[in-house]
Design an enzyme around this catalytic site. Structure first.
Site, mmCIF file in Angstrom:
data_model
loop_
_atom_site.group_PDB
_atom_site.id
_atom_site.type_symbol
_atom_site.label_atom_id
_atom_site.label_comp_id
_atom_site.label_asym_id
_atom_site.label_seq_id
_atom_site.Cartn_x
_atom_site.Cartn_y
_atom_site.Cartn_z
ATOM 1 C CD GLU A 130 -0.485 -5.605 5.889
ATOM 2 O OE1 GLU A 130 -0.882 -6.013 4.675
ATOM 3 O OE2 GLU A 130 -0.558 -4.068 5.328
ATOM 4 C CB CYS A 161 -1.172 0.367 2.021
ATOM 5 S SG CYS A 161 -2.449 1.494 0.859
ATOM 6 C CG HIS A 165 -3.534 -3.100 4.044
ATOM 7 N ND1 HIS A 165 -2.386 -2.735 4.276
ATOM 8 C CD2 HIS A 165 -4.079 -2.373 2.959
ATOM 9 C CE1 HIS A 165 -2.513 -1.864 3.449
ATOM 10 N NE2 HIS A 165 -3.611 -1.787 2.875
#
Lengths: 82, 237
Positions: free
Chosen positions: B205, B86, B203
């Site tokens: 994560e 990002c 994302h």
């Protein structure tokens, strides 16, 4: 006495790069009753104050414009000195 | 092997990335402060999501000049593994480590939702354990994720197989309806020509545990770990 010089750097999207913000503004103008504005391109400008004793001012303005103020991949800039 | 997660002023996914490595993958990980010039012996650097320097000027434009980035650029140029997620992707394009630019989303809205990604290539550092065509469910959360490059340069990315992830629908079809931000060729993630630097807007994560709605993101981190621990060809990235 210290003297400062002024310059303005105008940053614009390169031709052909889509400007969704400009397109949206143009559509808003048409809706507001201004259909004569066929296109809007948005951009930004930066007003710089420079130490009047600095050497190589033109080169330095060019440097900071191409390194930081504009992203040369999608933007172009012009400089106006006061 | 060790991960290093950079914290810029305004980063807000640094803890998510840290937690994915530390608590989900039980790996070694350390935060790296933006003012530091020490990568603390990291094998993999993560530039996390967020709004570094308030996204002032352009997303990533100011973070790119922070002290830690001098070392990250050196590290990447000597073949070190770098993942930009990002805002991290935006920093990497601003730094010139990845081609192209991330522009305002074409619809001008901030998008925060799950999307589907199709893995376009396997066997890279970042997709070593993901086969080609795998569909991953991972969230996006960005206002400036619209990948742009000149058509000739996009063609080069296609020819060099540098596009790792594309936005797709649930069945893996790459369609304009599945494109959440106007990115050219539905590009969600790319690598540099050497293959050691990844940038992706979604994302991974944030999708590493069932409670988060998807574990698919973990496969990207696992790929990196597996690559580093076993697959890494001697003397090569």
């Amino acid at each position: 006495m210290s003297i400062t010089k002024k310059a303005t750097v105008f940053v614009r999207l390169k031709d052909g790069v889509l400007d969704p913000q400009g397109v949206t503004i143009q559509k808003a103008l048409a809706q507001m009753g201004y259909p004569d504005f066929l296109s809007v391109r948005s951009g930004k400008f930066f007003e710089l104050e420079i130490d009047g004793n600095a050497s190589d001012i033109d080169r330095k303005i060019n440097d900071v414009s191409s390194k930081l103020l504009a992203n040369p991949i999608v933007e172009k800039f012009t400089v106006e000195k006061a | 092997m060790k991960f290093g997660v950079v914290t810029f002023p305004g980063s807000n996914c640094d803890y998510d990335a840290y937690a994915a490595v530390k608590h989900v993958m039980h790996g070694d990980v350390e935060f790296l402060w933006h003012k530091s010039e020490d990568l603390a012996g990291s094998d993999v650097i993560i530039l996390p999501g967020g709004f570094s320097y308030g996204d002032y000027l352009r997303s990533g434009a100011i973070a790119r000049f922070s002290p830690i980035m001098k070392q990250v650029i050196k590290f990447a140029e000597s073949g070190g593994i770098v993942m930009g997620i990002c805002n991290g992707f935006q920093v990497l394009t601003e730094a010139g480590l990845l081609p192209g630019a991330l522009m305002r989303n074409s619809h001008l809205r901030f998008s925060c939702k799950f999307v589907y990604l199709r893995a376009e290539r396997t066997g890279t550092v970042f997709t070593s354990s993901i086969s080609k065509g795998t569909i991953l469910k991972v969230p996006i959360a960005h206002g400036d994720g619209n990948y742009y490059h000149f058509e000739g340069d996009i063609r080069k990315l296609e020819e060099n197989d540098q596009i790792l992830f594309r936005y797709c629908d649930q069945s893996g079809q790459v369609t304009s309806e599945a494109n959440p931000n106007g990115s050219l060729h539905n590009i969600a993630g790319i690598v540099n020509a050497e293959g050691n630097v990844l940038g992706m807007m979604p994302h991974p994560e944030r999708a590493c545990e069932p409670i988060l709605g998807s574990e698919d993101g973990l496969r990207v981190f696992e790929s990196v770990r597996i690559w580093c621990e076993s697959l890494r060809p001697v003397g090569k990235v």
